[in-house]
Design a protein around this motif. Structure first.
Motif, PDB file in Angstrom:
ATOM      1  N   UNK A 112       0.826  -1.207   0.000  1.00 14.24           N
ATOM      2  CA  UNK A 112       0.000   0.000   0.000  1.00 14.24           C
ATOM      3  C   UNK A 112       0.861   1.259   0.000  1.00 14.24           C
ATOM      4  N   UNK A 113       1.961   1.232   0.756  1.00 14.91           N
ATOM      5  CA  UNK A 113       2.865   2.390   0.812  1.00 14.91           C
ATOM      6  C   UNK A 113       3.492   2.669  -0.548  1.00 14.91           C
ATOM      7  N   UNK A 114       3.978   1.628  -1.218  1.00 20.89           N
ATOM      8  CA  UNK A 114       4.609   1.827  -2.528  1.00 20.89           C
ATOM      9  C   UNK A 114       3.570   2.226  -3.565  1.00 20.89           C
ATOM     10  N   UNK A 115       2.389   1.631  -3.490  1.00 24.56           N
ATOM     11  CA  UNK A 115       1.325   2.000  -4.424  1.00 24.56           C
ATOM     12  C   UNK A 115       0.965   3.468  -4.280  1.00 24.56           C
ATOM     13  N   UNK A 116       0.951   3.965  -3.046  1.00 25.43           N
ATOM     14  CA  UNK A 116       0.673   5.386  -2.831  1.00 25.43           C
ATOM     15  C   UNK A 116       1.778   6.245  -3.426  1.00 25.43           C
ATOM     16  N   UNK A 143       6.633  -3.643  -7.803  1.00 27.90           N
ATOM     17  CA  UNK A 143       7.896  -4.332  -7.526  1.00 27.90           C
ATOM     18  C   UNK A 143       9.095  -3.497  -7.960  1.00 27.90           C
ATOM     19  N   UNK A 144       9.039  -2.938  -9.156  1.00 26.12           N
ATOM     20  CA  UNK A 144      10.187  -2.173  -9.646  1.00 26.12           C
ATOM     21  C   UNK A 144      10.317  -0.839  -8.926  1.00 26.12           C
ATOM     22  N   UNK A 145       9.250  -0.398  -8.258  1.00 26.53           N
ATOM     23  CA  UNK A 145       9.279   0.866  -7.522  1.00 26.53           C
ATOM     24  C   UNK A 145       9.674   0.678  -6.065  1.00 26.53           C
ATOM     25  N   UNK A 146       9.911  -0.554  -5.649  1.00 27.54           N
ATOM     26  CA  UNK A 146      10.187  -0.848  -4.234  1.00 27.54           C
ATOM     27  C   UNK A 146      11.370  -0.043  -3.717  1.00 27.54           C
ATOM     28  N   UNK A 147      12.417   0.058  -4.525  1.00 27.12           N
ATOM     29  CA  UNK A 147      13.601   0.776  -4.081  1.00 27.12           C
ATOM     30  C   UNK A 147      13.521   2.279  -4.271  1.00 27.12           C
ATOM     31  N   UNK A 148      12.481   2.758  -4.946  1.00 24.92           N
ATOM     32  CA  UNK A 148      12.337   4.187  -5.205  1.00 24.92           C
ATOM     33  C   UNK A 148      11.493   4.890  -4.152  1.00 24.92           C
ATOM     34  N   UNK A 149      10.526   4.173  -3.594  1.00 26.58           N
ATOM     35  CA  UNK A 149       9.632   4.773  -2.612  1.00 26.58           C
ATOM     36  C   UNK A 149      10.380   5.077  -1.323  1.00 26.58           C
ATOM     37  N   UNK A 150       9.986   6.154  -0.671  1.00 22.18           N
ATOM     38  CA  UNK A 150      10.603   6.503   0.608  1.00 22.18           C
ATOM     39  C   UNK A 150      10.346   5.386   1.615  1.00 22.18           C
ATOM     40  N   UNK A 151      11.371   4.929   2.306  1.00 19.49           N
ATOM     41  CA  UNK A 151      11.178   3.830   3.260  1.00 19.49           C
ATOM     42  C   UNK A 151      10.387   4.298   4.478  1.00 19.49           C
ATOM     43  N   UNK A 152       9.831   3.358   5.239  1.00 16.81           N
ATOM     44  CA  UNK A 152       9.105   3.743   6.452  1.00 16.81           C
ATOM     45  C   UNK A 152      10.063   4.300   7.494  1.00 16.81           C
ATOM     46  N   UNK A 153       9.515   5.014   8.472  1.00 19.02           N
ATOM     47  CA  UNK A 153      10.347   5.595   9.523  1.00 19.02           C
ATOM     48  C   UNK A 153      11.134   4.523  10.256  1.00 19.02           C
ATOM     49  N   UNK A 154      10.505   3.394  10.517  1.00 16.69           N
ATOM     50  CA  UNK A 154      11.179   2.224  11.084  1.00 16.69           C
ATOM     51  C   UNK A 154      10.693   1.010  10.303  1.00 16.69           C
ATOM     52  N   UNK A 155      11.500  -0.050  10.203  1.00 20.57           N
ATOM     53  CA  UNK A 155      11.060  -1.237   9.462  1.00 20.57           C
ATOM     54  C   UNK A 155       9.740  -1.807   9.981  1.00 20.57           C
TER      55      UNK A 155
END
Length: 200
Positions: A112-116, A143-155
């Motif tokens: 959901x985070x990456x889709x957003x 999937x290809x955007x996984x490394x482009x999206x801003x990561x969460x504040x904590x895992x």
């Protein structure tokens, strides 16, 4: 062809069946031909949902009564186009069973985070549309955007808390996190029905 989604948690009596039932209802409303099932990495095989989780489903307008806990297997993973897990530990177990499933396995909140992120990036180019009306194409884009999206504040922010044998407050938090994430997943997959416009 029917698009297959597998929802995974630990016991398959709380998080994954609720997420599966809710996502199936959301996608049916959007007219997506999809089958959503669930399983557990340490399933309470043939067990019903916990009373608290069943109440979550009923509040969402879906029927939990037919659920029976099921053990995760490599065959279930291989038959799925998208695997949405409750927490990172479940993703690790999926990949132990089928390493090649990496590109189509996400935590529910991660997807959901990456889709957003993808939807917001699309606003830069409003003319953008998907070349395919296939939900699998959207999964590949995520999937290809996984490394482009801003990561969460904590895992841990990509996980859904496990409410099993815990307080009503923890169940309420799990219900909230799953509902928000499922709505995001449904928006992303439903966008394929409109060529990527608007729905996401």
């Amino acid at each position: 062809m029917t698009f297959h989604v597998l929802s995974v948690c630990t016991g398959n009596v709380c998080r994954s069946p609720f997420a599966a039932q809710l996502l199936a209802a959301r996608l049916a409303e959007a007219g997506i031909d999809v089958e959503v099932t669930s399983a557990g990495t340490h399933a309470l095989v043939d067990s019903p949902m916990t009373p608290e989780a069943a109440a979550m489903s009923r509040r969402a307008g879906v029927d939990p009564d037919a659920h029976a806990g099921r053990q995760l297997t490599a065959e279930l993973v291989q038959a799925s186009d998208l695997i949405l897990v409750a927490a990172r530990e479940h993703r690790a177990r999926v990949l132990q069973l089928v390493p090649r499933a990496s590109r189509r396995t996400f935590t529910l909140r991660e997807f959901a985070r990456i889709a957003d992120f993808v939807a917001r990036a699309r606003t830069v180019d409003p003319s953008f549309t998907f070349a395919s009306d296939d939900p699998a194409a959207r999964v590949e884009e995520i999937a290809v955007s996984r490394g482009l999206a801003e990561p969460p504040a904590t895992p841990q922010d990509d996980d859904v808390v496990d409410p099993y044998r815990r307080s009503p407050e923890v169940y309420a938090e799990a219900e909230r996190l799953i509902t928000v994430a499922v709505d995001g997943v449904a928006r992303a997959l439903a966008a394929t029905a409109s060529g990527g416009r608007g729905a996401a």
